[in-house]
Scaffold this motif. Structure first.
Motif, PDB file in Angstrom:
ATOM      1  N   LEU A 175      10.411 -33.705  12.427  1.00 26.54           N
ATOM      2  CA  LEU A 175       9.894 -34.501  13.541  1.00 26.54           C
ATOM      3  C   LEU A 175       9.553 -33.613  14.728  1.00 26.54           C
ATOM      4  N   LEU A 176      10.394 -32.613  14.990  1.00 26.10           N
ATOM      5  CA  LEU A 176      10.145 -31.705  16.097  1.00 26.10           C
ATOM      6  C   LEU A 176       8.904 -30.861  15.830  1.00 26.10           C
ATOM      7  N   ARG A 177       8.717 -30.461  14.597  1.00 22.22           N
ATOM      8  CA  ARG A 177       7.508 -29.715  14.247  1.00 22.22           C
ATOM      9  C   ARG A 177       6.271 -30.574  14.465  1.00 22.22           C
ATOM     10  N   GLY A 178       6.355 -31.851  14.098  1.00 19.64           N
ATOM     11  CA  GLY A 178       5.227 -32.745  14.324  1.00 19.64           C
ATOM     12  C   GLY A 178       4.918 -32.928  15.792  1.00 19.64           C
ATOM     13  N   LEU A 179       5.963 -33.028  16.629  1.00 15.70           N
ATOM     14  CA  LEU A 179       5.738 -33.154  18.066  1.00 15.70           C
ATOM     15  C   LEU A 179       5.082 -31.899  18.620  1.00 15.70           C
ATOM     16  N   ALA A 180       5.542 -30.735  18.176  1.00 19.18           N
ATOM     17  CA  ALA A 180       4.949 -29.482  18.644  1.00 19.18           C
ATOM     18  C   ALA A 180       3.480 -29.387  18.242  1.00 19.18           C
ATOM     19  N   ALA A 181       3.149 -29.856  17.029  1.00 17.62           N
ATOM     20  CA  ALA A 181       1.750 -29.839  16.588  1.00 17.62           C
ATOM     21  C   ALA A 181       0.907 -30.794  17.421  1.00 17.62           C
ATOM     22  N   LEU A 182       1.506 -31.898  17.865  1.00 15.10           N
ATOM     23  CA  LEU A 182       0.768 -32.904  18.622  1.00 15.10           C
ATOM     24  C   LEU A 182       0.540 -32.481  20.064  1.00 15.10           C
ATOM     25  N   VAL A 237      23.149 -30.346  19.319  1.00 17.24           N
ATOM     26  CA  VAL A 237      21.725 -30.674  19.416  1.00 17.24           C
ATOM     27  C   VAL A 237      20.871 -29.410  19.483  1.00 17.24           C
ATOM     28  N   GLU A 238      21.495 -28.253  19.343  1.00 14.06           N
ATOM     29  CA  GLU A 238      20.771 -26.994  19.527  1.00 14.06           C
ATOM     30  C   GLU A 238      20.364 -26.332  18.217  1.00 14.06           C
ATOM     31  N   SER A 239      21.183 -26.441  17.169  1.00 13.03           N
ATOM     32  CA  SER A 239      20.910 -25.689  15.946  1.00 13.03           C
ATOM     33  C   SER A 239      19.595 -26.101  15.296  1.00 13.03           C
ATOM     34  N   VAL A 240      19.127 -27.333  15.540  1.00 15.68           N
ATOM     35  CA  VAL A 240      17.849 -27.768  14.975  1.00 15.68           C
ATOM     36  C   VAL A 240      16.709 -26.851  15.413  1.00 15.68           C
ATOM     37  N   LEU A 241      16.840 -26.223  16.574  1.00 15.10           N
ATOM     38  CA  LEU A 241      15.780 -25.356  17.083  1.00 15.10           C
ATOM     39  C   LEU A 241      15.628 -24.075  16.269  1.00 15.10           C
ATOM     40  N   ARG A 242      16.629 -23.753  15.462  1.00 19.64           N
ATOM     41  CA  ARG A 242      16.570 -22.527  14.653  1.00 19.64           C
ATOM     42  C   ARG A 242      16.201 -22.807  13.200  1.00 19.64           C
ATOM     43  N   HIS A 243      15.757 -24.012  12.920  1.00 12.63           N
ATOM     44  CA  HIS A 243      15.382 -24.370  11.551  1.00 12.63           C
ATOM     45  C   HIS A 243      14.131 -23.586  11.154  1.00 12.63           C
ATOM     46  N   PRO A 244      14.090 -23.042   9.933  1.00 12.86           N
ATOM     47  CA  PRO A 244      12.958 -22.184   9.532  1.00 12.86           C
ATOM     48  C   PRO A 244      11.616 -22.899   9.464  1.00 12.86           C
ATOM     49  N   VAL A 245      11.584 -24.220   9.422  1.00 17.34           N
ATOM     50  CA  VAL A 245      10.314 -24.928   9.351  1.00 17.34           C
ATOM     51  C   VAL A 245       9.580 -24.912  10.690  1.00 17.34           C
ATOM     52  N   PRO A 265       7.945 -23.466  14.366  1.00 14.99           N
ATOM     53  CA  PRO A 265       7.231 -22.258  14.804  1.00 14.99           C
ATOM     54  C   PRO A 265       8.195 -21.177  15.260  1.00 14.99           C
ATOM     55  N   GLU A 266       7.814 -19.942  15.043  1.00 11.86           N
ATOM     56  CA  GLU A 266       8.726 -18.806  15.198  1.00 11.86           C
ATOM     57  C   GLU A 266       9.389 -18.735  16.570  1.00 11.86           C
ATOM     58  N   HIS A 267       8.629 -18.959  17.625  1.00 12.34           N
ATOM     59  CA  HIS A 267       9.157 -18.746  18.966  1.00 12.34           C
ATOM     60  C   HIS A 267       9.535 -20.055  19.679  1.00 12.34           C
ATOM     61  N   LEU A 268       9.609 -21.154  18.933  1.00  9.90           N
ATOM     62  CA  LEU A 268       9.890 -22.429  19.581  1.00  9.90           C
ATOM     63  C   LEU A 268      11.290 -22.469  20.194  1.00  9.90           C
ATOM     64  N   ASP A 269      12.251 -21.839  19.544  1.00 12.26           N
ATOM     65  CA  ASP A 269      13.625 -21.849  20.037  1.00 12.26           C
ATOM     66  C   ASP A 269      13.701 -21.338  21.475  1.00 12.26           C
ATOM     67  N   ARG A 270      13.190 -20.143  21.716  1.00 14.45           N
ATOM     68  CA  ARG A 270      13.241 -19.580  23.069  1.00 14.45           C
ATOM     69  C   ARG A 270      12.370 -20.389  24.032  1.00 14.45           C
ATOM     70  N   ALA A 271      11.218 -20.845  23.569  1.00 20.13           N
ATOM     71  CA  ALA A 271      10.334 -21.617  24.444  1.00 20.13           C
ATOM     72  C   ALA A 271      11.023 -22.876  24.936  1.00 20.13           C
ATOM     73  N   VAL A 272      11.717 -23.576  24.048  1.00 18.99           N
ATOM     74  CA  VAL A 272      12.369 -24.834  24.415  1.00 18.99           C
ATOM     75  C   VAL A 272      13.578 -24.584  25.307  1.00 18.99           C
ATOM     76  N   ARG A 273      14.359 -23.557  24.999  1.00 19.84           N
ATOM     77  CA  ARG A 273      15.583 -23.296  25.753  1.00 19.84           C
ATOM     78  C   ARG A 273      15.321 -22.682  27.130  1.00 19.84           C
ATOM     79  N   LEU A 274      14.332 -21.789  27.227  1.00 21.59           N
ATOM     80  CA  LEU A 274      14.171 -20.997  28.447  1.00 21.59           C
ATOM     81  C   LEU A 274      12.783 -21.087  29.070  1.00 21.59           C
TER      82      LEU A 274
END
Length: 348
Positions: free
Chosen positions: A277-284, A303-311, A313-322
């Protein structure tokens, strides 16, 4: 900087003394949220609504010293503070709701001003009295708040109704953030947490889709909106909107751009709870429009570990957190060194 540093844009606070309205007003209607402290439990308090314990909260909700200590422990660089949703009090008479909002805003502005660079604050405005919202929004900015949190619908009309036009125009003009928080009637559910899972994603998606489909975001292109619960069912609504556009060319007169273009102007917390779902939101909406939100201190769990899921985008974790929340923080009006008092209205 570490791999867990973050800014949190979806956090809630509770004044240590509730209710905020005059004693006679509170006594006349026990739906006003109250806070009950117990010396035997110094690190928790009970939120009382309609004579019953609605929720037991930790002291970090109302004690900013405890809150800062927990932020340092958890490597949280900053928080966007907003009222506990039970403080919306959308059922209240306009005058009492105005006084309640003013009292909350004065309290929060003082706490934010004392919190150095760690906090930005979102106040209250009474959605049941649209004619008061713009003026209270102006007062909130004068106090040093960065915006307001409102429920995703008014008690008598959706937010895309024309009666809210002045409020959105004023928010755009002042550069104030509007945080749309999902709400819903959970009375019929035997378990309210289960009820929130059923209701909240649908309601927030409907609210944002309504602002797009009825032209609010077309009329106010610089309006700054933060959307809770990752936008919920918004993607499905936007897909249908683009399909029916071909059936009714008149839609182009109201919202001439693709729905996703309007959505990409908004900010979304990352609380989708699912990597796909998060990948779909990022694509949208783009990877630069999603910000970290935890619903602290009310939502337990990771609620944080989902950001490190391999599906994802590569840099989404840092983008969302910081990166993204830093840009959002940088776009907001900054707190004053001290809150500016406003004249209290006469309770009705």
């Amino acid at each position: 900087m570490t791999d867990t540093d973050r800014y949190d844009v979806h956090t809630h606070v509770v004044p240590p003394e509730l209710p905020l309205v005059a004693a006679r007003t509170a006594a006349a209607d026990n739906r006003w949220a109250g806070l009950r402290h117990d010396r035997a439990r110094p690190t928790t308090a009970d939120v009382i609504v309609a004579g019953r314990v609605f929720r037991t909260i930790r002291d970090v909700a109302y004690d900013f010293t405890a809150r800062r200590a927990e932020m340092e422990r958890d490597q949280v660089r900053g928080q966007l503070l907003s009222p506990m949703p039970e403080l919306f009090a959308t059922w209240a008479p306009a005058g009492a709701a105005r006084d309640h909002a003013r009292a909350f805003n004065v309290w929060l502005a003082a706490e934010v001003a004392a919190g150095a660079d760690a906090f930005r604050g979102l106040g209250l405005v009474p959605v049941q009295a649209p004619e008061l919202m713009a003026s209270l929004l102006t007062e909130a900015k004068e106090l040093g708040l960065s915006g307001v949190e409102i429920p995703c619908t008014g008690p008598d009309a959706p937010l895309h109704d024309s009666r809210y036009e002045e409020f959105f125009a004023q928010a755009e003009a002042l550069g104030m953030l509007v945080f749309l928080h999902s709400v819903g009637n959970l009375v019929a559910f035997s378990n309210q947490l289960a009820g929130s899972a059923a209701v909240f994603p649908a309601r927030i998606g409907e609210a944002v889709a309504g602002l797009i489909a009825n032209g609010v975001l077309e009329r106010h292109p610089r309006l700054s909106l933060l959307v809770s619960h990752a936008g919920g069912g918004l993607p499905a609504s936007l897909a249908r909107l683009e399909f029916v556009r071909g059936m009714s060319p008149a839609i182009d007169e109201i919202a001439p751009l693709p729905g996703a273009t309007y959505a990409a102007r908004l900010w979304f917390d990352h609380l989708a709870f699912d990597a796909e779902l998060l990948r779909g939101l990022a694509a949208l909406v783009g990877t630069d429009r999603i910000v970290f939100g935890s619903d602290y201190p009310f939502l337990a769990g990771d609620v944080e570990s989902v950001l490190r899921h391999p599906v994802l985008p590569e840099h989404l974790d840092r983008a969302v957190r910081l990166d993204n929340p830093q840009r959002l923080f940088g776009s907001l009006p900054t707190p004053h060194s001290a809150g500016t008092p406003v004249k209290e209205g006469t309770p009705s």
